[in-house]
Scaffold this active site. Structure first.
Site, PDB file in Angstrom:
ATOM      1  N   LYS A  54      -7.901   5.996   2.456  1.00 34.18           N
ATOM      2  CA  LYS A  54      -8.259   6.671   1.064  1.00 34.18           C
ATOM      3  C   LYS A  54      -9.516   7.391   0.544  1.00 34.18           C
ATOM      4  CE  LYS A  54      -4.532   5.440  -1.769  1.00 34.18           C
ATOM      5  NZ  LYS A  54      -4.266   4.632  -1.943  1.00 34.18           N
ATOM      6  N   SER A  79      -4.838   0.823  -7.650  1.00 35.17           N
ATOM      7  CA  SER A  79      -4.686  -0.816  -8.042  1.00 35.17           C
ATOM      8  C   SER A  79      -6.137  -1.680  -6.495  1.00 35.17           C
ATOM      9  CB  SER A  79      -3.052  -0.573  -7.500  1.00 35.17           C
ATOM     10  OG  SER A  79      -2.645  -0.403  -6.202  1.00 35.17           O
ATOM     11  N   GLU A 205       8.873   3.499   2.224  1.00 36.84           N
ATOM     12  CA  GLU A 205       7.677   2.632   0.944  1.00 36.84           C
ATOM     13  C   GLU A 205       8.791   1.282   0.661  1.00 36.84           C
ATOM     14  OE1 GLU A 205       8.917   5.365  -2.379  1.00 36.84           O
ATOM     15  OE2 GLU A 205      10.826   5.185  -1.380  1.00 36.84           O
ATOM     16  N   GLY A 209      10.942  -1.171  -4.672  1.00 38.29           N
ATOM     17  CA  GLY A 209      10.433   0.504  -5.587  1.00 38.29           C
ATOM     18  C   GLY A 209      11.071   1.528  -4.485  1.00 38.29           C
ATOM     19  N   ASP A 211      11.643   4.575  -5.060  1.00 37.28           N
ATOM     20  CA  ASP A 211      11.829   5.842  -5.754  1.00 37.28           C
ATOM     21  C   ASP A 211      11.818   7.192  -5.146  1.00 37.28           C
ATOM     22  OD1 ASP A 211       9.407   4.306  -5.310  1.00 37.28           O
ATOM     23  OD2 ASP A 211       8.891   6.698  -6.503  1.00 37.28           O
ATOM     24  N   SER A 305      -2.289   2.429   7.380  1.00 34.01           N
ATOM     25  CA  SER A 305      -2.851   3.420   6.571  1.00 34.01           C
ATOM     26  C   SER A 305      -3.943   2.362   5.555  1.00 34.01           C
ATOM     27  CB  SER A 305      -1.985   3.334   5.223  1.00 34.01           C
ATOM     28  OG  SER A 305      -1.244   2.434   4.822  1.00 34.01           O
TER      29      SER A 305
END
Ligand SMILES: *Cc1c(COP(=O)(O)O)cnc(C)c1O
Length: 323
Positions: A54, A79, A205, A209, A211, A305
């Site tokens: 990030k 988060s 993922e 979750g 999605d 990651s």
């Protein structure tokens, strides 16, 4: 219509972040290669500055701000890792940063964000809307909102991780990338389609979750409640308006991994490769392990990651595995 970023934007991001962001190592393991019957290359973003990829997107986005925006400051909701990324990039660039974090964010992540000079504002992740809080703060104080994934400068920064991987190891047959809101996956997709066009690209993922998987399969962004999973970096409720069209166009499939599989991977990484990888960081490896048959004889990339996890939490997860 949203104008989608392209690989040129990833290439510009990589020039912009040069010298500020680590070129992380690519590691291999004979044990893994034997298990896969192929070659697996791990891109170690757990060894990136502040402990996750990030920092790439955060630094890229902040370094594009003009003098007025820099002076007023930035706000981010996260988060954890995006918070640290924005706080550290802001500190380096001399920009004041306010970070909106959940009350139950890992203690180490909150402390690290404050350590980088970020001002932390907390909220309840199960009842309050962090995007709303971020927007309110931005409006009231004239701050620039730096979203965690749904922003061209952020996702293009993240994509530099895959660009470096292809530069180092050449084209691959498959690449596995952890998926939350899709900043990392969409950025890596731009790099993949430009540098290794025939590579199959998979997002991974948390099972709790899925999605992203449902969005890809239905062709529309699916919204879910905040999933309960140990993969705290991927507890997102939906893909983004910018990330989804890229993922839909360029990603082959989205797979899921259970919390138990993530713990198995964390243990493997620590014991066999001497790497500390946080649960979210293991998503790509967990997904790749489900496909070893299909990957026989292939050259496979796995993006690790991030590596930010309290040691006490790491020990607890490993201790309670399977129970
Ligand atoms: C944020 C994060 C992700 C997910 O990234 P998105 O860009 O939201 O998809 C994956 N792994 C780690 C360690 C993260 O911090």
């Amino acid at each position: 219509m949203i104008k989608l970023p392209t690989f040129d934007d990833v290439a510009s991001a990589s020039e912009r972040i040069k010298g500020h962001v680590h070129k992380t190592p690519v590691m291999t393991s004979r044990t893994v290669d034997e298990a896969f019957g192929g070659q697996v290359f791990f891109k170690c973003e757990n060894l990136q500055r502040m402990g996750a990829f990030k920092f790439r997107g955060g630094y890229n986005a902040l370094s594009r701000l003009g003098p007025e925006q820099r002076k007023a400051g930035v706000v981010a909701y996260s988060s954890g890792n995006h918070a640290q990324a924005v706080a550290l990039a802001a500190q380096i660039l001399g920009i004041p940063a306010t970070i909106v974090m959940p009350q139950d964010a890992p203690a180490g992540k909150v402390a690290a964000t404050q350590g980088y000079g970020g001002k932390v504002v907390t909220y309840d992740r199960y009842t309050e809307d962090r995007e709303q809080i971020g927007r309110d703060l931005a409006q009231r104080h004239g701050l620039t909102l730096i979203p965690p994934y749904d922003h061209p400068d952020v996702l293009c920064g993240q994509g530099t991780a895959a660009k470096e991987l292809f530069e180092e190891v050449g084209p691959l047959d498959a690449l596995f990338v952890p998926l939350g809101g899709g900043g990392l996956l969409s950025g890596c997709a731009l790099a993949t389609r430009a540098m290794s066009p025939n590579c199959r690209l998979y997002g991974a993922e948390p099972e709790a979750g899925n999605d992203g998987q449902r969005s890809l399969r239905s062709g529309r962004i699916v919204h879910i409640d905040t999933p309960k999973t140990i993969a705290d970096g991927a507890q997102t409720q939906h893909l983004g308006e910018v990330t989804f069209p890229i993922i839909r166009r360029d990603v082959d499939d989205i797979l899921t991994a259970s919390d138990a599989e993530l713990v198995e991977c964390m243990m493997f990484m620590a014991t066999r490769m001497k790497l500390i990888v946080e649960p979210t960081g293991c998503l790509g490896f967990a997904a790749a392990r489900q496909m070893t048959h299909a990957l026989q004889g292939k050259r496979v990339g796995v993006l690790l990651s991030g590596g930010n996890i309290d040691m006490a939490r790491f020990a607890q997860l490993v201790h309670h595995r399977g129970s």
